[in-house]
Design a protein around this motif. Structure first.
Motif: not given
Length: 192
Positions: A19-24, A35-38, A103-105
């Protein structure tokens, strides 16, 4: 049940390896300073965010103080470039336009007032800033996930998610990847 899943080896592996590699990969890292991760949970994705935006200061928030403690332990030694704290995506103590990337995971689908969360995300993004997301249309979850995991009653489809972003001035700039209600993409905040 959801907390157990979020902290499970399966979810950590999914987030790290898929997931994270595809989003990033959707991000343009040029000139990104903050950068903000919520909803950072235990901080698993923060390592990947730090690699993608090597020169940026990372702020990671979560509503659950226990998760913030776990993230602090996981990220021990990165404190010069990472600030992890308790925070609510609907009301954050940062100035307008404070972040180049948010970023929203898989967090927004948990927020009862997700439209308000979008308003706060738009407020915090600088013009031209990027909102990177992976989220869910919970109505398309399988029966087990709908039964076991608790979600607020009113949720969104991928198209409603994109529409909600557009209403607050964030345009999804490429086709979203949508696999059975699990979708990801990138939005860009309009200049005005």
């Amino acid at each position: 049940a959801e907390s157990l899943f979020i902290n499970s080896t399966l979810r950590v592996r999914q987030l790290r390896e898929s997931i994270a590699p595809r989003v990033l990969r959707l991000a343009d890292s040029t000139g990104v300073r903050r950068v903000l991760e919520v909803g950072c949970g235990q901080g698993v994705a923060v390592d990947l965010i730090m690699r993608r935006f090597a020169d940026a200061h990372i702020v990671a928030i979560d509503l659950d103080a226990r998760m913030v403690k776990r993230a602090h332990r996981r990220l021990n030694g990165h404190h010069a470039s990472v600030d992890v704290r308790v925070g609510d995506v609907c009301a954050l103590p940062f100035d307008d336009g404070s972040f180049d990337v948010i970023v929203d995971f898989a967090v927004v689908h948990h927020v009862p007032d997700w439209q308000r969360a979008f308003g706060e995300i738009a407020r915090l993004l600088a013009p031209g800033g990027q909102f990177l997301f992976e989220d869910h249309d919970v109505n398309r979850h399988n029966w087990l996930a709908r039964t076991v995991f608790a979600h607020p009653a009113e949720r969104f489809t991928a198209l409603e998610f994109a529409g909600g972003l557009a209403e607050v001035g964030i345009d999804v700039d490429q086709p979203m990847e949508d696999r059975d209600g699990h979708f990801l993409g990138r939005g860009i905040k309009r200049a005005s």
